[in-house]
Scaffold this motif. Structure first.
Motif, mmCIF file in Angstrom:
data_model
loop_
_atom_site.group_PDB
_atom_site.id
_atom_site.type_symbol
_atom_site.label_atom_id
_atom_site.label_comp_id
_atom_site.label_asym_id
_atom_site.label_seq_id
_atom_site.Cartn_x
_atom_site.Cartn_y
_atom_site.Cartn_z
ATOM 1 N N GLN A 1 -4.610 6.658 -1.614
ATOM 2 C CA GLN A 1 -3.701 5.516 -1.562
ATOM 3 C C GLN A 1 -3.934 4.578 -2.744
ATOM 4 O OE1 GLN A 1 -4.352 3.694 2.280
ATOM 5 N NE2 GLN A 1 -2.937 5.112 3.311
ATOM 6 N N GLY B 1 -7.153 2.831 -3.106
ATOM 7 C CA GLY B 1 -7.532 2.532 -1.726
ATOM 8 C C GLY B 1 -6.430 1.776 -1.012
ATOM 9 N N PRO B 2 -6.687 1.412 0.272
ATOM 10 C CA PRO B 2 -7.992 1.417 0.937
ATOM 11 C C PRO B 2 -8.461 2.789 1.415
ATOM 12 C CG PRO B 2 -6.292 0.652 2.429
ATOM 13 C CD PRO B 2 -5.629 0.825 1.113
ATOM 14 N N LYS B 3 -7.567 3.760 1.522
ATOM 15 C CA LYS B 3 -7.959 5.103 1.926
ATOM 16 C C LYS B 3 -7.781 6.053 0.754
ATOM 17 C CE LYS B 3 -6.774 4.417 6.814
ATOM 18 N NZ LYS B 3 -5.978 4.888 7.977
ATOM 19 N N THR C 1 -3.216 0.301 -3.775
ATOM 20 C CA THR C 1 -2.775 -1.025 -3.347
ATOM 21 C C THR C 1 -2.308 -1.798 -4.576
ATOM 22 O OG1 THR C 1 -4.314 -1.070 -1.495
ATOM 23 C CG2 THR C 1 -3.438 -3.180 -2.233
ATOM 24 N N ILE D 1 0.867 -1.179 0.000
ATOM 25 C CA ILE D 1 0.000 0.000 0.000
ATOM 26 C C ILE D 1 0.903 1.228 0.000
ATOM 27 C CG2 ILE D 1 -1.773 1.288 1.251
ATOM 28 C CD1 ILE D 1 -2.754 -1.326 2.411
#
Length: 630
Positions: free
Chosen positions: A582, A577-579, A584, A544
């Motif tokens: 960000q 994501g996950p935020k 992945t 991430i």
């Protein structure tokens, strides 16, 4: 002004009581150079602000000034230590685990020490310890079951789906059939499942109808029959059939999984593993024993030691002294060429049948007979075993059978010619042959002949013998077969035979063989393993990253590189994501940069094709090894 005291290297861990005072102190490392006359002051830090500080005294013994123990003079009160909280309203409340930290204070892994019972909707969190930001998701229970209460109506066959999610067991599946009148007419059990403790309940939903019910019956943990109680009506599309069980019964019963489960330690490999590699680098070896067995993919590996990064000069956690593939039952694995690959499917046209004898294009009287153990058409991997005649089997050191230590009788009556001794004895002053009589006897000043094989030593001088006694079997059915092993460790149970320094048993790169087609195809060996080899294993990781400082998004498949660690890998997938902000990415074939084996949190990850640069937030290596019971 701070006070400097002699000594360094000590590490201690406090153990807290019910009022969060210090009950005991565990000495991890006693350090050295401490002075009993000027002891260090011990304080508990990163545990919040206590109501009352604990008072601790170091016990220093020996000439080396080692802290051997810590006395608790006053336990103190009101500390906020690091602790794992696992909660579920319906559980027994006994689940617990040990939290292990990295050097930067992040959580390395959590080892569950007590799995507890009846955890279904569990939550977990980390409290205390002066840190924040850890997120945990407990893994509980199993999805199981199958049952039908009512038939309903207006189902159609094309849309019938059966979803299994309860019943105390697992693996059961079924297919519903719908009549022309829109009713469920029957449910066919396609898999009876296993481990059911009580008959599961069945819900039939969707499909536009209602009212279908059914009932399941079990015997010895398996579903034996499903009775359709009501067909319902009004179904215009096939419903979904969900297998469940009564919630109240679940929470009052003990969980089969918690009673029968085993606790495994998992650690990801941090670089690709070759088939003959005897050191396996991983994320951490901390929870594993000093020696034992691990499972990597389908391969069981026995290791004799382990290292930890930063300890005794080690740069990576690893399992050492590995004996590979101890669960494998084949002798050699070879990879064949791709000349016969189908351009549409990518699959080879070569065919091999298990137990077939492999025919070499160029045969030699010294070649051993190779038998097909398995054939992997996708990998073009041919697994082989080699026939070993009965002359080659002696124990070479079985502790409970004295007569098997080095004894042999030439195998069968026909192993040597009539009136011919199976071995030639030579005069050798001071050398004796042990005869297994009662009591033991000796043939004085004699040795067995060993000069049929020749090789050149490092100085280029021709030497004779291979350490294996020559067998005289000329003119017998055993002619040109392998010599007795004699208990030589490097000879791998008598399988390998050499002639003029060349291994005549194992296949070599470039050897050609016929396959099993009616019109045999000729395959070439691209790579050939050795005896005792394991499988190859590809390292994978989920990385991430934060908001890019250059570029926008990584573009798989591209090579990425850690600009600090120097590690490289190939991207497979990328998602947002996950935020927010960000990304992945999953990567494969992680290449270490010795002595660096780990991507570092905070370093910049650069896409060598896309040009994207972003800071690494977290790394999870997910090609796992796990401990294996002896």
């Amino acid at each position: 002004m701070s006070r400097t005291v002699p000594g360094s290297g000590a590490q201690i861990i406090p153990i807290f009581n019910s009022i969060s005072g210090v009950r005991d102190v565990y000495v991890v490392n006693g350090g050295s150079g401490y002075d009993p006359a000027d002891p260090p002051r011990l304080r508990i830090e990163n545990c919040g602000t206590p109501i009352r500080d604990a008072v601790l005294r170091a016990v220093i013994e020996g000439d080396g000034g080692v802290i051997t123990a810590v006395e608790v003079l006053d336990p103190g009160e009101g500390y906020d230590p690091l602790r794992l909280i696992i909660e579920d309203d319906g559980s027994d409340g006994h689940a617990d685990g040990q939290v292990y930290l990295k050097q930067d204070g992040g959580i390395d892994f959590i080892q569950i020490t007590t799995p507890g019972d009846t955890y279904f909707d569990a939550t977990a969190r980390i409290e205390g310890g002066g840190g924040s930001g850890a997120e945990l998701v407990p893994v509980t229970g199993l999805i199981t079951g199958l049952a039908i209460e009512q038939q309903g109506r207006n189902y159609t066959e094309e849309d019938v789906n059966i979803i299994i999610s309860g019943g105390g067991g697992q693996g059961a599946t079924g297919v519903a059939e719908v009549s022309q009148f829109g009713q469920v007419s029957s449910i066919t059990l396609t898999n009876e499942g296993e481990f059911f403790e009580t008959p599961p309940l069945i819900q039939i939903i969707k499909g536009g109808g209602s009212g279908a019910t059914a009932e399941a019956f079990i015997d010895l943990g398996k579903i034996t029959n499903i009775d359709l109680l009501a067909g319902g009506g009004g179904y215009v599309a096939a419903p979904q059939i969900i297998f469940t069980r009564d919630t109240d019964l679940i929470r009052t019963a003990r969980v089969r999984q918690s009673l029968n489960s085993s606790i495994f330690n998992l650690s990801g490999i941090v670089s690709d593993i070759t088939s003959g590699q005897t050191t396996i680098p991983v994320e951490t070896t901390a929870p594993y024993s000093g020696s034992g067995k691990i499972l990597l993919g389908r391969e069981i590996i026995r290791y004799t030691g382990k290292t930890a990064a930063g300890v005794d000069g080690a740069t990576v956690d690893s399992f050492t002294g590995c004996d590979r593939g101890i669960n494998f039952r084949f002798d050699q694995k070879v990879i064949l060429d791709d000349l016969q690959d189908d351009p549409n499917t990518g699959l080879t046209s070569y065919t091999f049948n298990v137990t077939d004898k492999v025919r070499r294009v160029v045969e030699n009287s010294n070649n051993r007979v190779a038998i097909v153990y398995d054939w992997d058409v996708e990998q073009k991997a041919l697994y082989l075993t080699f026939q070993v005649d009965e002359l080659a089997f002696i124990d070479g050191g079985r502790s409970n059978e004295k007569s098997q230590i080095i004894a042999f009788v030439a195998g069968t009556a026909g192993a040597s010619g009539t009136g011919v001794e199976p071995h030639v004895l030579l005069e050798a002053e001071g050398v004796n042959i042990v005869v297994f009589t009662e009591p033991l006897g000796l043939i004085l000043n004699r040795k067995f002949e060993d000069d049929d094989e020749s090789y050149e030593d490092e100085q280029g001088i021709t030497q004779y013998g291979d350490g294996i006694i020559d067998l005289v079997n000329t003119g017998t059915e055993f002619e040109n077969q392998i010599n007795l092993d004699g208990g030589i460790a490097s000879s791998k149970y008598g399988i390998e035979e050499t002639l003029g320094g060349t291994n005549t048993t194992l296949f070599q790169q470039g050897d050609q063989i016929y396959d099993a087609n009616l019109n045999p195809l000729v395959a070439t060996v691209l790579s050939a393993g050795a005896l005792g080899d394991g499988d190859t294993h590809t390292s994978t990781a989920e990385i991430i990253v934060g908001t890019p400082t250059a570029g926008v998004a990584y573009v798989p498949p591209e090579e990425v590189e850690g600009l600090t660690s120097g590690l490289t890998a190939t991207t497979v997938t990328r998602v947002d994501g996950p935020k927010e902000g960000q990304q992945t990415i999953t990567v494969t074939s992680v290449e270490s940069n010795d002595p660096t084996f780990y991507f570092s949190v905070g370093e910049t990850l650069r896409g060598n094709s896309s040009g994207v640069q972003a800071p690494i937030v977290s790394v999870a290596y997910d090609t796992y090894v796990r401990n294996e019971d002896e």
